[in-house]
Scaffold this active site. Structure first.
Site: not given
Ligand code: TTP
Ligand code: MG
Length: 368
Positions: A10, A110-111
């Site tokens: 991730d 992103d995963e």
């Molecule tokens: P996540 O992997 O949930 O969050 P992140 O990468 O920003 O943070 P981390 O993994 O370090 O906790 O989500 C990936 C992307 O998806 C995030 O950068 C932005 C988008 N996203 C949104 O647009 N709205 C949301 O509510 C969430 C959770 C994510």
């Molecule tokens: Mg993330």
């Protein structure tokens, strides 16, 4: 089921990290990436924020106005989402991840899950080493950090990746499952939302360990057979879901770093054609046809440039691909004076091969 090793990768604060990469001078400030609804200046929600901003309580989903309030005395950066830009970076990172997996499952922008059982011979030390190589590759090639969870299945890998962020690497071996899971809050389990959490709370269950001790028959009475059994298994770290390739990708791309920064068309095209061969062989494996061709140039200063061409009708051959790549690089060469540090090629607007076949058949009529 035979013992497996699964990785969940991730990317950290993904959208905000992409913005930091584009403009490193903002790195130490709170960075808030926003979806502006456009009604008033500040209406809309926070998409994500970097970890500096998170210290002030700014996180995904909160109103922009609230984020501004939390950061009112701090020098911070608010930016609109630029999905195209994040998608390009994501595509390239997913190709890096795919190259390290026996089976690859793209979950979101992103995963991704990677089944690495075969290539690590189901050895956790090997898997930990591989996870570190993946982190190093992503950082070296795309200047981004990620968090990786390593475990015997998807459920555990996901929790492991979440537990230590950013830039984390958490390995949970089968004999450590109980110690790892027991103290965690039930909300850590995929599928336990706020409502389930509340229901479990009234039953005196707050931790995964307590859930594991709870009578499975009672769980089934309360949540139904499917969910009850799932909660019970999940609390024990049991999950048989295979890592599975998902549908058709939106694009297939390859990028590589040149030996030295250059503007020499012959050198660039030579490498570009090699990348075309790789992308094309992937396209054949997937049995897809393409309608768009793109090229990328990452310049010496790390700025990213791209050019694309979209055809009216889908194409399926390597010659058209290479010819278009050549055209696009020549166009870029004429229009820009940057030196290329890394170059990439991409096919997108993909469709199944039979779609093309069907279109042709229906166009010419079926002669049978
Ligand atoms: P996540 O992997 O949930 O969050 P992140 O990468 O920003 O943070 P981390 O993994 O370090 O906790 O989500 C990936 C992307 O998806 C995030 O950068 C932005 C988008 N996203 C949104 O647009 N709205 C949301 O509510 C969430 C959770 C994510
Ligand atoms: Mg993330």
């Amino acid at each position: 089921m035979q013992s497996r090793i699964v990785l969940l990768v991730d990317l950290d604060y993904f959208f905000a990290q992409c913005e930091e990469r584009r403009n490193p001078s903002i790195k130490d400030k709170p960075v808030v990436v926003c979806v502006y609804s456009g009604r008033t200046e500040d209406s809309g929600a926070v998409s994500t924020a970097n970890y500096v901003a998170r210290k002030y309580g700014v996180k995904s989903g909160i109103p922009i106005a609230l984020a501004k309030q939390k950061l009112k005395d701090v020098d911070s950066v608010f930016l609109p989402v630029d999905k195209e830009f994040y998608r390009e970076i994501s595509d390239r990172i997913m190709e890096i991840l795919r190259s390290h997996a026996d089976v690859f499952e793209h979950v979101g922008i992103d995963e991704a899950y990677l089944d690495v059982t075969q290539r690590t011979k189901a050895d956790y030390q090997e898997a930990e080493r591989l996870a570190q190589i993946i982190k190093d590759d992503v950082l070296a090639q795309e200047q981004l950090t990620c968090s990786v969870g390593v475990g015997p299945n998807k459920l555990v890998a996901k929790i492991a990746a979440d537990i230590q962020k950013p830039d984390g690497l958490t390995v949970v071996r089968p004999h450590e499952l109980h110690v790892f899971l027991s103290p965690l809050h039930v909300r850590r389990l995929v599928g336990v939302g706020r409502k389930t959490e509340q229901k479990l709370e009234t039953l005196g269950v707050r931790t995964v360990g307590q859930l594991a001790q709870f009578d499975v028959q009672k769980l089934i009475e309360i949540f139904g057979r499917k969910l009850g059994t799932y909660f019970h298994n999940a609390s024990l770290g049991v999950d048989d879901e295979p890592v599975q390739e998902r549908g058709e990708p939106e694009s297939v791309s390859r990028i590589s770093t040149l030996k030295e920064n250059t503007r020499d068309s012959a050198v660039i095209l030579d490498e570009a054609y090699r990348l075309c061969d790789e992308v094309y062989s992937r396209l054949l494996q997937l049995e897809l046809v393409y309608r768009s061709v793109s090229i990328y140039v990452v310049a010496g200063d790390l700025s990213v440039h791209s050019r694309s061409k979209t055809f009216e009708n889908p194409a399926s051959d390597l010659e058209t691909f290479k010819k278009t790549v050549k055209e696009l690089f020549e166009k870029f060469h004429d229009e820009s004076d940057v030196e290329a540090r890394r170059i990439g090629v991409k096919l997108s607007s993909l469709a199944k091969k039979e779609t093309l076949q069907k279109q042709i058949t229906s166009f010419f009529g079926n002669s049978k």
